[in-house]
Write a protein that holds these residues in place. Sequence first.
Motif, PDB file in Angstrom:
ATOM      1  N   GLU A  52       0.828  -1.204   0.000  1.00  0.00           N
ATOM      2  CA  GLU A  52       0.000   0.000   0.000  1.00  0.00           C
ATOM      3  C   GLU A  52       0.864   1.256   0.000  1.00  0.00           C
ATOM      4  O   GLU A  52       0.566   2.221  -0.701  1.00  0.00           O
ATOM      5  CB  GLU A  52      -0.931  -0.008   1.208  1.00  0.00           C
ATOM      6  N   VAL A  53       1.960   1.251   0.760  1.00  0.00           N
ATOM      7  CA  VAL A  53       2.861   2.402   0.803  1.00  0.00           C
ATOM      8  C   VAL A  53       3.474   2.628  -0.570  1.00  0.00           C
ATOM      9  O   VAL A  53       3.535   3.759  -1.066  1.00  0.00           O
ATOM     10  CB  VAL A  53       3.948   2.202   1.882  1.00  0.00           C
ATOM     11  N   VAL A  54       3.917   1.563  -1.223  1.00  0.00           N
ATOM     12  CA  VAL A  54       4.512   1.674  -2.554  1.00  0.00           C
ATOM     13  C   VAL A  54       3.478   2.195  -3.548  1.00  0.00           C
ATOM     14  O   VAL A  54       3.776   3.052  -4.379  1.00  0.00           O
ATOM     15  CB  VAL A  54       5.088   0.308  -3.008  1.00  0.00           C
ATOM     16  N   ASP A  55       2.231   1.700  -3.460  1.00  0.00           N
ATOM     17  CA  ASP A  55       1.162   2.166  -4.353  1.00  0.00           C
ATOM     18  C   ASP A  55       0.890   3.659  -4.152  1.00  0.00           C
ATOM     19  O   ASP A  55       0.690   4.403  -5.113  1.00  0.00           O
ATOM     20  CB  ASP A  55      -0.123   1.373  -4.130  1.00  0.00           C
ATOM     21  N   GLN A  56       0.888   4.093  -2.909  1.00  0.00           N
ATOM     22  CA  GLN A  56       0.645   5.510  -2.629  1.00  0.00           C
ATOM     23  C   GLN A  56       1.779   6.371  -3.172  1.00  0.00           C
ATOM     24  O   GLN A  56       1.539   7.443  -3.738  1.00  0.00           O
ATOM     25  CB  GLN A  56       0.487   5.733  -1.118  1.00  0.00           C
ATOM     26  N   GLN A  57       3.007   5.899  -3.019  1.00  0.00           N
ATOM     27  CA  GLN A  57       4.152   6.637  -3.536  1.00  0.00           C
ATOM     28  C   GLN A  57       4.102   6.713  -5.059  1.00  0.00           C
ATOM     29  O   GLN A  57       4.357   7.761  -5.655  1.00  0.00           O
ATOM     30  CB  GLN A  57       5.465   5.991  -3.086  1.00  0.00           C
ATOM     31  N   ALA A  58       3.747   5.611  -5.697  1.00  0.00           N
ATOM     32  CA  ALA A  58       3.661   5.590  -7.159  1.00  0.00           C
ATOM     33  C   ALA A  58       2.562   6.531  -7.641  1.00  0.00           C
ATOM     34  O   ALA A  58       2.728   7.248  -8.636  1.00  0.00           O
ATOM     35  CB  ALA A  58       3.400   4.167  -7.653  1.00  0.00           C
ATOM     36  N   ALA A  59       1.435   6.562  -6.950  1.00  0.00           N
ATOM     37  CA  ALA A  59       0.343   7.460  -7.334  1.00  0.00           C
ATOM     38  C   ALA A  59       0.773   8.916  -7.189  1.00  0.00           C
ATOM     39  O   ALA A  59       0.454   9.757  -8.051  1.00  0.00           O
ATOM     40  CB  ALA A  59      -0.888   7.177  -6.475  1.00  0.00           C
ATOM     41  N   ALA A  60       1.507   9.237  -6.122  1.00  0.00           N
ATOM     42  CA  ALA A  60       1.982  10.610  -5.924  1.00  0.00           C
ATOM     43  C   ALA A  60       2.966  11.005  -7.029  1.00  0.00           C
ATOM     44  O   ALA A  60       2.908  12.126  -7.558  1.00  0.00           O
ATOM     45  CB  ALA A  60       2.641  10.739  -4.555  1.00  0.00           C
ATOM     46  N   GLU A  61       3.842  10.060  -7.416  1.00  0.00           N
ATOM     47  CA  GLU A  61       4.804  10.358  -8.492  1.00  0.00           C
ATOM     48  C   GLU A  61       4.082  10.557  -9.825  1.00  0.00           C
ATOM     49  O   GLU A  61       4.434  11.449 -10.596  1.00  0.00           O
ATOM     50  CB  GLU A  61       5.828   9.226  -8.597  1.00  0.00           C
ATOM     51  N   ARG A  62       3.060   9.771 -10.099  1.00  0.00           N
ATOM     52  CA  ARG A  62       2.307   9.938 -11.334  1.00  0.00           C
ATOM     53  C   ARG A  62       1.591  11.284 -11.362  1.00  0.00           C
ATOM     54  O   ARG A  62       1.529  11.960 -12.380  1.00  0.00           O
ATOM     55  CB  ARG A  62       1.288   8.801 -11.506  1.00  0.00           C
ATOM     56  N   ALA A  63       1.048  11.675 -10.215  1.00  0.00           N
ATOM     57  CA  ALA A  63       0.350  12.954 -10.129  1.00  0.00           C
ATOM     58  C   ALA A  63       1.305  14.115 -10.389  1.00  0.00           C
ATOM     59  O   ALA A  63       0.942  15.102 -11.035  1.00  0.00           O
ATOM     60  CB  ALA A  63      -0.308  13.091  -8.769  1.00  0.00           C
TER      61      ALA A  63
END
Length: 69
Positions: A52-63
Amino acid sequence: MTSTAHTDLTHIADRWSDLREMLEARTPRTWPPAGRMSDHQRDLDDALDGIEVVDQQAAAERAERTPEK
């Protein structure tokens, strides 16, 4: 020629006393043992938290990379 059913029934008849003892036991053995299962579940939860932490980080980077329209 011995049939499979005959062989299976013979095996059961030979082991009948062992089967009876297991049926009459007060506390049947469980698998997996309770301690091991809770360790396994905790490890799975920890792994899912990491995902979940990795997914949140990836979403923030995409944004950050996505241009605003």
